[in-house]
Scaffold this motif. Structure first.
Motif, PDB file in Angstrom:
ATOM      1  N   MET A  23      11.005 -65.755  -5.353  1.00  0.00           N
ATOM      2  CA  MET A  23       9.645 -65.682  -4.803  1.00  0.00           C
ATOM      3  C   MET A  23       8.639 -66.369  -5.728  1.00  0.00           C
ATOM      4  N   LEU A  24       8.794 -66.199  -7.026  1.00  0.00           N
ATOM      5  CA  LEU A  24       7.894 -66.828  -7.994  1.00  0.00           C
ATOM      6  C   LEU A  24       7.995 -68.351  -7.886  1.00  0.00           C
ATOM      7  N   ARG A  25       9.216 -68.865  -7.757  1.00  0.00           N
ATOM      8  CA  ARG A  25       9.419 -70.311  -7.575  1.00  0.00           C
ATOM      9  C   ARG A  25       8.782 -70.782  -6.271  1.00  0.00           C
ATOM     10  N   LEU A  26       9.012 -70.034  -5.198  1.00  0.00           N
ATOM     11  CA  LEU A  26       8.481 -70.404  -3.890  1.00  0.00           C
ATOM     12  C   LEU A  26       6.950 -70.396  -3.883  1.00  0.00           C
ATOM     13  N   MET A  27       6.355 -69.360  -4.440  1.00  0.00           N
ATOM     14  CA  MET A  27       4.896 -69.241  -4.410  1.00  0.00           C
ATOM     15  C   MET A  27       4.204 -70.218  -5.361  1.00  0.00           C
TER      16      MET A  27
ATOM     17  N   LEU B 135      -0.338 -64.225  -4.563  1.00  0.00           N
ATOM     18  CA  LEU B 135      -1.064 -63.087  -5.138  1.00  0.00           C
ATOM     19  C   LEU B 135      -0.717 -61.773  -4.457  1.00  0.00           C
ATOM     20  N   LEU B 136      -0.563 -61.796  -3.151  1.00  0.00           N
ATOM     21  CA  LEU B 136      -0.279 -60.571  -2.408  1.00  0.00           C
ATOM     22  C   LEU B 136       1.198 -60.412  -2.059  1.00  0.00           C
ATOM     23  N   GLU B 137       1.980 -61.463  -2.234  1.00  0.00           N
ATOM     24  CA  GLU B 137       3.395 -61.411  -1.870  1.00  0.00           C
ATOM     25  C   GLU B 137       4.302 -61.057  -3.043  1.00  0.00           C
ATOM     26  N   LEU B 138       3.899 -61.440  -4.242  1.00  0.00           N
ATOM     27  CA  LEU B 138       4.723 -61.152  -5.412  1.00  0.00           C
ATOM     28  C   LEU B 138       4.588 -59.690  -5.802  1.00  0.00           C
TER      29      LEU B 138
END
Length: 181
Positions: A13-17, A88-91
């Motif tokens: 998720m960090l890579r994607l965002m 910000l809201l997904e991680l």
């Protein structure tokens, strides 16, 4: 980030965002505002179609088909806003640094204040309509409350998209030799 170990999901998720390939879509405040406006319009359209589908006599199929068609651009706009806010809201909280965590708290607080006002306006509208007609508009109470719930759920995303800052410009520092020394 904290010292908590990141799971494979967190790293993914960090890579994607933080993927900057779509940065041109949200690189300016005007583009972010446009994306949020499109997302709001699509949300309203999908909600209106859903209301029509459930309240219409004979239940025509076209609103359901239109909802499915509008869902793809809605998801793309959601992704653009998430990219603009770097997730910000997904991680998950332990993945965010202190600045991002504080920003998330500010965004959620602002969004909840706005939805509180929206909920008060919806309740007032139902009460006034019921007072004028002498009977509460029962058929519209459930769709209105569902709409407010959806807005309550999505409002932090909209607020984060509107309040996101421009990326700092890459400032190239001249080499010492380039200054003529």
């Amino acid at each position: 980030m904290t010292t908590t170990r990141l799971t494979r999901y967190d790293r993914s998720m960090l890579r994607l965002m933080n993927d900057r390939r779509g940065q041109a879509l949200y690189s300016t405040a005007a583009r972010r505002r446009l994306t949020v406006a499109v997302h709001i319009a699509l949300t309203v359209a999908i909600g209106g179609l859903m209301t029509h589908f459930f309240l219409a006599k004979g239940e025509p199929l076209w609103p359901a088909v239109a909802m499915v068609v509008l869902l793809l651009p809605w998801m793309v706009a959601t992704g653009i806003i998430n990219g603009a806010t770097r997730g910000l809201l997904e991680l998950r909280e332990h993945v965010l640094d202190e600045r991002q965590s504080a920003e998330r708290s500010r965004v959620v607080t602002r969004a909840h204040r706005m939805t509180t006002l929206l909920l008060a306006a919806a309740a007032t509208a139902l009460l006034i309509t019921g007072g004028v007609d002498g009977d509460a508009p029962k058929a519209y109470a459930a769709p209105l409350l569902i709409a407010v719930l959806v807005v309550h759920w999505i409002m932090p995303l909209w607020v984060a998209g509107l309040w996101a800052q421009d990326e700092p410009a890459d400032v190239e520092t001249p080499e010492a030799g380039a200054l003529g020394h």
